[in-house]
Each structure stands twice: as structure tokens, then as C-alpha cells.
Design a protein around this motif. Structure first.
Motif, mmCIF file in Angstrom:
data_model
loop_
_atom_site.group_PDB
_atom_site.id
_atom_site.type_symbol
_atom_site.label_atom_id
_atom_site.label_comp_id
_atom_site.label_asym_id
_atom_site.label_seq_id
_atom_site.Cartn_x
_atom_site.Cartn_y
_atom_site.Cartn_z
ATOM 1 N N GLU A 53 31.961 58.023 17.573
ATOM 2 C CA GLU A 53 32.412 56.622 17.487
ATOM 3 C C GLU A 53 32.343 56.118 16.043
ATOM 4 O O GLU A 53 33.279 55.463 15.563
ATOM 5 C CB GLU A 53 31.572 55.731 18.408
ATOM 6 N N THR A 54 31.264 56.434 15.357
ATOM 7 C CA THR A 54 31.125 56.027 13.954
ATOM 8 C C THR A 54 32.210 56.672 13.106
ATOM 9 O O THR A 54 32.826 56.015 12.257
ATOM 10 C CB THR A 54 29.728 56.392 13.414
ATOM 11 N N ALA A 55 32.464 57.959 13.338
ATOM 12 C CA ALA A 55 33.528 58.660 12.600
ATOM 13 C C ALA A 55 34.878 58.008 12.878
ATOM 14 O O ALA A 55 35.700 57.860 11.969
ATOM 15 C CB ALA A 55 33.546 60.145 12.978
ATOM 16 N N GLY A 56 35.112 57.613 14.120
ATOM 17 C CA GLY A 56 36.356 56.924 14.467
ATOM 18 C C GLY A 56 36.519 55.618 13.708
ATOM 19 O O GLY A 56 37.616 55.275 13.256
ATOM 20 N N GLU A 57 35.422 54.879 13.568
ATOM 21 C CA GLU A 57 35.470 53.639 12.786
ATOM 22 C C GLU A 57 35.768 53.935 11.312
ATOM 23 O O GLU A 57 36.529 53.210 10.665
ATOM 24 C CB GLU A 57 34.140 52.896 12.922
ATOM 25 N N LEU A 58 35.173 55.016 10.803
ATOM 26 C CA LEU A 58 35.397 55.367 9.399
ATOM 27 C C LEU A 58 36.847 55.724 9.120
ATOM 28 O O LEU A 58 37.383 55.365 8.069
ATOM 29 C CB LEU A 58 34.469 56.525 8.991
ATOM 30 N N VAL A 59 37.509 56.437 10.044
ATOM 31 C CA VAL A 59 38.917 56.781 9.797
ATOM 32 C C VAL A 59 39.821 55.564 9.877
ATOM 33 O O VAL A 59 40.915 55.571 9.317
ATOM 34 C CB VAL A 59 39.448 57.909 10.719
ATOM 35 N N MET A 60 39.370 54.531 10.555
ATOM 36 C CA MET A 60 40.146 53.291 10.588
ATOM 37 C C MET A 60 39.998 52.517 9.278
ATOM 38 O O MET A 60 40.895 51.810 8.865
ATOM 39 C CB MET A 60 39.716 52.418 11.775
ATOM 40 N N GLN A 61 38.855 52.692 8.613
ATOM 41 C CA GLN A 61 38.572 51.961 7.378
ATOM 42 C C GLN A 61 39.009 52.703 6.117
ATOM 43 O O GLN A 61 39.249 52.077 5.085
ATOM 44 C CB GLN A 61 37.063 51.691 7.261
ATOM 45 N N HIS A 62 39.066 54.036 6.208
ATOM 46 C CA HIS A 62 39.306 54.846 5.013
ATOM 47 C C HIS A 62 40.282 55.984 5.328
ATOM 48 O O HIS A 62 40.338 56.454 6.456
ATOM 49 C CB HIS A 62 37.991 55.476 4.525
#
Length: 117
Positions: A53-62
Motif C-alpha cells: 500500500e505504501t509503495a502504491g502511494e509512492l508511485v502516485m506521488q513520484h
């Protein structure tokens, strides 16, 4: 490091084996050493739902590739634990300058192995 590091390391050296810039004997030695290090030297972070989930958030931000996002999420998880241990510093290591810039912007200390002879 994340569990997926095993796949990434294997991929990098297998590619060199295929293009014949690394001998089969050297490949076997490297894989053996990496396995020993995995088992004895590093804390390996499980790829669990929270990490994904954290990785998913990171790909949305960067602009991150999937495995890079998982590695960064793992480093951020460890960093949050290490804040209570000021004598221990996590250094995020990558040869990808874009990934290093993102990791640094997230508050991680960084290093690029290509900066050394």
C-alpha cells in the motif's frame, strides 16, 4: 532491504551472465555471497500488504518503477523505526539518480555506488 532485492540482484547478475560479461563461476560465487549476506548481514523486510500500500502511494506521488517503490517503502519503514536509535543511520543505496533524488526528498540519507572507483 526488501525481499525483492533477491530478485533484483539475481536479475542484474543473470543479465551479465547472458551477455557474457560475467563467467558462470563468478556468477555462482556472487550468488552464494549474496545469499550468505541476506541470511547473516541484512534485515530483510517482508513484502506485506502495508508495504505494498505504501509503495502504491509512492508511485502516485513520484515517477517510480514498481520494484523501486517497494524498495523505497521498505527503507521508509525501517527509517521510522530507526528514529528512536539516533546512533544508527540508514543509508539508501542505489545507482539510479532519480530514485536517489526521491529518497532524499523523503528524508533518507543516500549514496550511489557509482560515485566510487
Amino acid at each position: 532491504m526488501s525481499q525483492i532485492t533477491w530478485v533484483e540482484v539475481h536479475s542484474a547478475f543473470a543479465r551479465r551472465l547472458r551477455d557474457r560479461s560475467l563467467s558462470a563461476e563468478r556468477f555462482d560465487l556472487i550468488v552464494q555471497k549474496v545469499r550468505e549476506d541476506f541470511e547473516n548481514e541484512y534485515r530483510v523486510i517482508d513484502v506485506d500488504r502495508t508495504l505494498v500500500e505504501t509503495a502504491g502511494e509512492l508511485v502516485m506521488q513520484h515517477p517510480l518503477r514498481a520494484y523501486d517503490a517497494v524498495q523505497l517503502a521498505a527503507a521508509l519503514r525501517v527509517q521510522s523505526v530507526l528514529t528512536s536509535m539516533p546512533e544508527t543511520q540508514l543509508i539508501f543505496v542505489s545507482a539510479d539518480n532519480r530514485l536517489l533524488d526521491i529518497a532524499q526528498s523523503a528524508g533518507l540519507a543516500i549514496d550511489n555506488p557509482n560515485n566510487y572507483p
